[in-house]
Design a protein around this motif. Sequence first.
Motif, PDB file in Angstrom:
ATOM      1  N   PRO A   1       0.811  -1.210   0.000  1.00  0.00           N
ATOM      2  CA  PRO A   1       0.000   0.000   0.000  1.00  0.00           C
ATOM      3  C   PRO A   1       0.850   1.268   0.000  1.00  0.00           C
ATOM      4  O   PRO A   1       0.533   2.230  -0.676  1.00  0.00           O
ATOM      5  CB  PRO A   1      -0.829  -0.111   1.277  1.00  0.00           C
TER       6      PRO A   1
ATOM      7  N   LEU B   1       2.149   2.302  -3.358  1.00  0.00           N
ATOM      8  CA  LEU B   1       1.199   2.869  -4.312  1.00  0.00           C
ATOM      9  C   LEU B   1       1.080   4.388  -4.195  1.00  0.00           C
ATOM     10  O   LEU B   1       0.710   5.051  -5.147  1.00  0.00           O
ATOM     11  CB  LEU B   1      -0.177   2.223  -4.132  1.00  0.00           C
TER      12      LEU B   1
ATOM     13  N   ASP C   1      -2.763   8.489  -3.747  1.00  0.00           N
ATOM     14  CA  ASP C   1      -2.927   7.100  -4.157  1.00  0.00           C
ATOM     15  C   ASP C   1      -4.406   6.916  -4.482  1.00  0.00           C
ATOM     16  O   ASP C   1      -5.244   6.997  -3.577  1.00  0.00           O
ATOM     17  CB  ASP C   1      -2.498   6.173  -3.020  1.00  0.00           C
ATOM     18  N   PRO C   2      -4.778   6.711  -5.753  1.00  0.00           N
ATOM     19  CA  PRO C   2      -6.193   6.584  -6.091  1.00  0.00           C
ATOM     20  C   PRO C   2      -6.899   5.437  -5.372  1.00  0.00           C
ATOM     21  O   PRO C   2      -8.111   5.470  -5.186  1.00  0.00           O
ATOM     22  CB  PRO C   2      -6.199   6.380  -7.613  1.00  0.00           C
ATOM     23  N   ALA C   3      -6.140   4.422  -4.935  1.00  0.00           N
ATOM     24  CA  ALA C   3      -6.739   3.316  -4.196  1.00  0.00           C
ATOM     25  C   ALA C   3      -6.985   3.677  -2.730  1.00  0.00           C
ATOM     26  O   ALA C   3      -7.774   3.033  -2.050  1.00  0.00           O
ATOM     27  CB  ALA C   3      -5.838   2.090  -4.275  1.00  0.00           C
ATOM     28  N   LYS C   4      -6.287   4.715  -2.231  1.00  0.00           N
ATOM     29  CA  LYS C   4      -6.453   5.166  -0.842  1.00  0.00           C
ATOM     30  C   LYS C   4      -6.497   6.689  -0.810  1.00  0.00           C
ATOM     31  O   LYS C   4      -5.625   7.331  -0.236  1.00  0.00           O
ATOM     32  CB  LYS C   4      -5.293   4.661   0.018  1.00  0.00           C
TER      33      LYS C   4
END
Length: 193
Positions: free
Chosen positions: A21, A24, A63-66
């Motif tokens: 994570p 990213l 971070d587009p995922a977080k």
Amino acid sequence: MNLKLKHTLFAAGLLAVAASPAALAETYQIDPAHSFVEFGVSHIGFGLLKGRFNEVAGRFDYDPAKPEAAKVEVTVQTASLDTNHAERDKHLKSKDFFNVARNPEAKFVSTAFKPNGDKSGVLEGQLTLNGVTKPIQVAVTTLGAGQDPWGGYRQGFAGTAKIKRSEFGISYDLGPAVEEVELQLFIEGVRQK
């Protein structure tokens, strides 16, 4: 496969998962040629005065995922204030308003981001303006992201916030209609390698 090798591979796998994570999150340098910090305020209740700061710098981590882990720092040089009128700019730079001789920079540092799930959210942080630091909220919208024609990767955001100038020690009397100032930020960053 012996037990010691299995434990070593398992531990390595856990470390890789735990580290992924953080890997990213990407750091972007703000592109000063394509980023703008603007403001709008009532002109004594009869019109609208618009201006901008021509020197913008900073960075953000995203971070587009977080997205909730996003971090932003934006700094403007207050002497770069520009309202398209030299005499007005001179007055706004004086101790009556921005006092740029004493406070050459204004800065925003984020403390939290609350995504709405639709490429928008609320960025919370501390704004330092005219030597005073106060918490503000910025409504943020993602403008886009992708490869640029020069081999880089860019990400862009727009944000708006409203502040009361008297809360930042800017109390030159222009009447109550001039108390609230709208800030607009158009930030474009280039991903760092």
